[in-house]
Scaffold this motif. Structure first.
Motif, PDB file in Angstrom:
ATOM      1  N   VAL A 266      -4.475   5.061  -8.516  1.00 17.03           N
ATOM      2  CA  VAL A 266      -3.965   5.823  -9.646  1.00 17.03           C
ATOM      3  C   VAL A 266      -4.230   5.060 -10.931  1.00 17.03           C
ATOM      4  O   VAL A 266      -4.146   3.831 -10.968  1.00 17.03           O
ATOM      5  CB  VAL A 266      -2.449   6.101  -9.489  1.00 17.03           C
ATOM      6  CG1 VAL A 266      -1.652   4.812  -9.348  1.00 17.03           C
ATOM      7  CG2 VAL A 266      -1.911   6.939 -10.641  1.00 17.03           C
ATOM      8  N   GLU A 267      -4.582   5.784 -11.981  1.00 10.71           N
ATOM      9  CA  GLU A 267      -4.838   5.160 -13.275  1.00 10.71           C
ATOM     10  C   GLU A 267      -3.576   5.232 -14.132  1.00 10.71           C
ATOM     11  O   GLU A 267      -2.980   6.300 -14.302  1.00 10.71           O
ATOM     12  CB  GLU A 267      -5.986   5.852 -13.996  1.00 10.71           C
ATOM     13  CG  GLU A 267      -6.346   5.194 -15.326  1.00 10.71           C
ATOM     14  CD  GLU A 267      -7.561   5.814 -15.988  1.00 10.71           C
ATOM     15  OE1 GLU A 267      -7.571   5.888 -17.225  1.00 10.71           O
ATOM     16  OE2 GLU A 267      -8.500   6.218 -15.265  1.00 10.71           O
ATOM     17  N   ILE A 268      -3.167   4.088 -14.648  1.00 11.21           N
ATOM     18  CA  ILE A 268      -2.010   4.009 -15.534  1.00 11.21           C
ATOM     19  C   ILE A 268      -2.440   3.249 -16.776  1.00 11.21           C
ATOM     20  O   ILE A 268      -2.909   2.112 -16.685  1.00 11.21           O
ATOM     21  CB  ILE A 268      -0.823   3.265 -14.881  1.00 11.21           C
ATOM     22  CG1 ILE A 268      -0.552   3.783 -13.465  1.00 11.21           C
ATOM     23  CG2 ILE A 268       0.431   3.382 -15.748  1.00 11.21           C
ATOM     24  CD1 ILE A 268       0.458   2.941 -12.708  1.00 11.21           C
TER      25      ILE A 268
ATOM     26  N   ALA B 242       5.389  11.511  -5.448  1.00  8.81           N
ATOM     27  CA  ALA B 242       4.283  11.646  -4.501  1.00  8.81           C
ATOM     28  C   ALA B 242       3.311  10.475  -4.616  1.00  8.81           C
ATOM     29  O   ALA B 242       2.747  10.006  -3.615  1.00  8.81           O
ATOM     30  CB  ALA B 242       3.549  12.968  -4.741  1.00  8.81           C
ATOM     31  N   THR B 243       3.102   9.995  -5.842  1.00 10.02           N
ATOM     32  CA  THR B 243       2.175   8.885  -6.069  1.00 10.02           C
ATOM     33  C   THR B 243       2.875   7.537  -6.013  1.00 10.02           C
ATOM     34  O   THR B 243       2.306   6.557  -5.500  1.00 10.02           O
ATOM     35  CB  THR B 243       1.494   9.038  -7.443  1.00 10.02           C
ATOM     36  OG1 THR B 243       0.840  10.316  -7.503  1.00 10.02           O
ATOM     37  CG2 THR B 243       0.473   7.929  -7.677  1.00 10.02           C
ATOM     38  N   PHE B 244       4.103   7.493  -6.494  1.00 11.88           N
ATOM     39  CA  PHE B 244       4.848   6.237  -6.567  1.00 11.88           C
ATOM     40  C   PHE B 244       6.059   6.342  -5.644  1.00 11.88           C
ATOM     41  O   PHE B 244       7.102   6.873  -6.014  1.00 11.88           O
ATOM     42  CB  PHE B 244       5.257   5.944  -8.009  1.00 11.88           C
ATOM     43  CG  PHE B 244       4.087   5.900  -8.961  1.00 11.88           C
ATOM     44  CD1 PHE B 244       3.288   4.768  -9.053  1.00 11.88           C
ATOM     45  CD2 PHE B 244       3.773   7.006  -9.746  1.00 11.88           C
ATOM     46  CE1 PHE B 244       2.205   4.731  -9.917  1.00 11.88           C
ATOM     47  CE2 PHE B 244       2.685   6.980 -10.614  1.00 11.88           C
ATOM     48  CZ  PHE B 244       1.900   5.839 -10.695  1.00 11.88           C
ATOM     49  N   SER B 245       5.883   5.854  -4.449  1.00 12.70           N
ATOM     50  CA  SER B 245       6.864   6.055  -3.387  1.00 12.70           C
ATOM     51  C   SER B 245       7.981   5.020  -3.431  1.00 12.70           C
ATOM     52  O   SER B 245       7.768   3.864  -3.828  1.00 12.70           O
ATOM     53  CB  SER B 245       6.156   5.984  -2.030  1.00 12.70           C
ATOM     54  OG  SER B 245       7.086   6.004  -0.965  1.00 12.70           O
ATOM     55  N   SER B 246       9.161   5.427  -2.993  1.00 12.01           N
ATOM     56  CA  SER B 246      10.276   4.497  -2.833  1.00 12.01           C
ATOM     57  C   SER B 246      10.307   3.879  -1.439  1.00 12.01           C
ATOM     58  O   SER B 246      11.130   2.996  -1.165  1.00 12.01           O
ATOM     59  CB  SER B 246      11.605   5.222  -3.097  1.00 12.01           C
ATOM     60  OG  SER B 246      11.677   5.666  -4.431  1.00 12.01           O
ATOM     61  N   ASP B 247       9.438   4.340  -0.562  1.00 15.47           N
ATOM     62  CA  ASP B 247       9.341   3.820   0.802  1.00 15.47           C
ATOM     63  C   ASP B 247       8.319   2.677   0.816  1.00 15.47           C
ATOM     64  O   ASP B 247       7.140   2.895   0.573  1.00 15.47           O
ATOM     65  CB  ASP B 247       8.905   4.943   1.740  1.00 15.47           C
ATOM     66  CG  ASP B 247       8.778   4.496   3.189  1.00 15.47           C
ATOM     67  OD1 ASP B 247       8.945   3.284   3.477  1.00 15.47           O
ATOM     68  OD2 ASP B 247       8.491   5.348   4.045  1.00 15.47           O
ATOM     69  N   PHE B 248       8.778   1.458   1.111  1.00 16.65           N
ATOM     70  CA  PHE B 248       7.914   0.283   1.055  1.00 16.65           C
ATOM     71  C   PHE B 248       7.379  -0.144   2.417  1.00 16.65           C
ATOM     72  O   PHE B 248       6.800  -1.223   2.553  1.00 16.65           O
ATOM     73  CB  PHE B 248       8.671  -0.894   0.412  1.00 16.65           C
ATOM     74  CG  PHE B 248       8.860  -0.744  -1.059  1.00 16.65           C
ATOM     75  CD1 PHE B 248       8.006  -1.367  -1.957  1.00 16.65           C
ATOM     76  CD2 PHE B 248       9.870   0.046  -1.563  1.00 16.65           C
ATOM     77  CE1 PHE B 248       8.167  -1.215  -3.316  1.00 16.65           C
ATOM     78  CE2 PHE B 248      10.046   0.204  -2.921  1.00 16.65           C
ATOM     79  CZ  PHE B 248       9.194  -0.425  -3.804  1.00 16.65           C
ATOM     80  N   SER B 249       7.568   0.674   3.437  1.00 17.53           N
ATOM     81  CA  SER B 249       7.172   0.259   4.782  1.00 17.53           C
ATOM     82  C   SER B 249       5.679  -0.004   4.890  1.00 17.53           C
ATOM     83  O   SER B 249       5.250  -0.863   5.680  1.00 17.53           O
ATOM     84  CB  SER B 249       7.593   1.321   5.804  1.00 17.53           C
ATOM     85  OG  SER B 249       7.039   2.593   5.487  1.00 17.53           O
TER      86      SER B 249
END
Length: 394
Positions: A290-292, A57-64
């Motif tokens: 997002v904090e990483i 949800a936070t790190f998407s595989s969709d780069f559009s």
């Protein structure tokens, strides 16, 4: 930390593996979230890599949203889809890659391996003789493509995995990328149309005739999906077999140990995957701030989880540079080299089977196998391995 590692604005060339591993170790210690000159955030600690790969949800595989123009070239591409579409498409072909279905391919894989391996004593190129033709023949047969075209498949794979694009965010606008992808999808699109008109028992027929959420894939989606299966279905094993022989060559007595105990081959494969993952990094796009690891990464940013760094993180794998096939926690779904979460490699059972059979047959046939002299032509960029591997078999 050395100033050299901090002062870089791009990663080292993956072809220089010692330099890359040293750089990643410095980042894990002092800059676990590192921003390159193009604004991409590199993630290096194993725990953070796993979070990124699991949180779709936070790190998407969709780069559009971050790479305009990518939609057409990735339409139907499983690795570039998020739920729920990802789940529907993965389900479409998952039955072909179940452990039971894959296990049924073992006799054919063993037959091909025995045909392809030269008898000792012999000096040959492992990639030419086995590491490329074995997996590409298997996946071509599964898809329903002629094995006679495997030379074309190799040229395309070498071209795609060797492309050097200055700014990765602009990759889809690169004319070489567009031309190469267009040639591949044009070829596969022809096969999709043929199978739609006259389906048979193969994967392409399944892609163009099976309903997904009440509809069938169009030719563009099916061609892109076929391209993913074709290349992911062979390049992982091609690289894995080469990496396995190179790792074993560096371990005194390892080849003899496998000959004496073939049952240890699966564990050896897992350790090779940990030490030398075929795909050392991947990428995701953030959907929100997002904090990483104490760093805030803005929405619509590209993050780069380093699988190679995760598999060499001492917090996850003590004494990570040591070759240890008895190491716990690296097999099955815990194998970080195959990814994590919903994008865990669909073809992992097939890659493991092909590698196991190949090593069983090679260790049975050859008393010794060592890396010979000659240019190995290492890949650069996003894959870890060599295009050539001269070997001496006794």
């Amino acid at each position: 930390m050395t100033t050299t590692a901090l002062d870089r604005d791009l990663p080292p060339d993956i072809a220089d593996l010692p330099a890359t591993l040293d750089w990643l170790a410095h980042l894990r210690a002092d800059a676990p979230i590192w921003r390159d000159r193009y604004g991409m955030h590199h993630i290096t600690r194993a725990a953070d890599v796993e979070v990124v790969l699991r949180d779709t949800a936070t790190f998407s595989s969709d780069f559009s949203a971050v790479m305009p123009g990518s939609e057409k070239m990735t339409k139907g591409m499983l690795t570039r889809l998020d739920p729920p579409e990802h789940g529907a498409l993965r389900h479409l072909v998952s039955a072909s890659f179940t452990p039971k279905r894959v296990a049924g391919l073992e006799p054919r894989i063993r037959e091909l391996t025995r045909e392809m391996l030269p008898d000792p004593p012999a000096t040959f190129d492992l990639v030419d003789a086995l590491a490329f033709p074995l997996p590409v023949t298997v996946i071509a047969e599964m898809l329903g493509l002629p094995a006679a075209d495997r030379g074309r498949f190799r040229a395309w794979a070498d071209g795609l995995f060797s492309l050097q694009v200055e700014d990765p965010k602009e990759a889809m606008d690169d004319p070489t990328v567009r031309d190469t992808m267009g040639e591949i999808t044009g070829y596969l699109g022809d096969w999709c149309r043929t199978r739609r008109a006259d389906p048979v028992d193969d994967l392409i027929s399944a892609l163009v005739t099976t309903e997904v959420d009440g509809r069938v894939l169009d030719d563009e989606e099916a061609a892109n999906f076929s391209m993913l299966l074709l290349f992911a279905g062979h390049i992982t094993t091609t690289l894995l077999l080469g990496n396995a022989v190179r790792v074993l060559d560096a371990q005194p007595g390892a080849w003899e140990a496998l000959r004496a105990d073939p049952a240890s081959i699966p564990a050896t494969i897992e350790e090779v995957l940990r030490l030398r993952p075929s795909f050392p990094l991947t990428a995701r796009a953030t959907t929100r701030d997002v904090e990483i690891a104490g760093t805030v990464v803005p929405a619509r940013s590209i993050v780069v989880p380093w699988l190679l760094s995760a598999t060499h993180d001492p917090e996850a794998h003590p004494d990570p540079e040591r070759f240890d096939p008895t190491r716990p926690g690296i097999g099955g779904g815990a194998q970080t080299a195959f990814g994590h979460g919903i994008h865990f490699c669909l073809g992992a059972p097939l890659a493991r089977l092909e590698a196991r059979v190949a090593l069983e047959e090679m260790t049975a046939r050859y008393a010794g196998l060592s890396v010979g002299e000659g240019d190995q032509r290492p890949y650069t960029g996003r894959v870890l391995g060599t295009r050539r591997l001269p070997v001496v078999a006794t």
